[in-house]
Design a protein around this motif. Sequence first.
Motif, mmCIF file in Angstrom:
data_model
loop_
_atom_site.group_PDB
_atom_site.id
_atom_site.type_symbol
_atom_site.label_atom_id
_atom_site.label_comp_id
_atom_site.label_asym_id
_atom_site.label_seq_id
_atom_site.Cartn_x
_atom_site.Cartn_y
_atom_site.Cartn_z
ATOM 1 N N GLU A 197 0.826 -1.205 0.000
ATOM 2 C CA GLU A 197 0.000 0.000 0.000
ATOM 3 C C GLU A 197 0.865 1.261 0.000
ATOM 4 N N TYR A 198 2.000 1.190 0.695
ATOM 5 C CA TYR A 198 2.847 2.364 0.910
ATOM 6 C C TYR A 198 4.255 1.878 1.197
ATOM 7 N N TRP A 199 5.253 2.631 0.694
ATOM 8 C CA TRP A 199 6.628 2.330 1.094
ATOM 9 C C TRP A 199 7.442 3.599 1.103
ATOM 10 N N GLN A 226 8.793 8.524 -0.628
ATOM 11 C CA GLN A 226 7.715 7.582 -0.396
ATOM 12 C C GLN A 226 6.811 7.482 -1.616
ATOM 13 N N ASP A 227 6.135 6.364 -1.718
ATOM 14 C CA ASP A 227 5.109 6.172 -2.737
ATOM 15 C C ASP A 227 3.965 5.415 -2.095
ATOM 16 N N TYR A 228 2.771 5.624 -2.618
ATOM 17 C CA TYR A 228 1.579 4.999 -2.080
ATOM 18 C C TYR A 228 0.582 4.786 -3.207
ATOM 19 N N ARG A 229 -0.337 3.857 -2.990
ATOM 20 C CA ARG A 229 -1.389 3.613 -3.978
ATOM 21 C C ARG A 229 -2.155 4.912 -4.199
ATOM 22 N N VAL A 246 1.921 0.640 -6.252
ATOM 23 C CA VAL A 246 3.060 1.514 -5.996
ATOM 24 C C VAL A 246 4.142 1.215 -7.033
#
Length: 132
Positions: free
Chosen positions: A59-61, A77-80, A92
Amino acid sequence: SLQYLQAEVVARTQDSDGESLAVSLQNYILLSPDAINLDEKNRAALQNVTNTEPLALIEYWAVDPDYDGEVFRSVWQDYRGNTDNDADPLRVVTTATLDLSRREGPRTVCIRAVDVFGFESEVVIPNVEVTA
């Protein structure tokens, strides 16, 4: 539930202006999917995603390129739903390149991820040296 995140530093390069750090998510394993309360149909769907595209569960990293072992300080960071990094709102990105201030000596990189069930996992990669 137990989970396992696999990630790596692909490259660390320096130039006169700073440095670049490329990281990549390799795999995600949900070690005890039976602990998640799902009906039979959804459990089969989860098993299918786990087998065919496990990183789709992320979902997130986020990445901390200077992890001190205590406080996680995310600088990327990246997220859906974030379509700034790619055009796919349902997944992601699995690679990231961070532009950082130049630093001499090795870095300790920490990558944290949260899956669609809210479970968090992390990978700490110590002694990351300049590769080129």
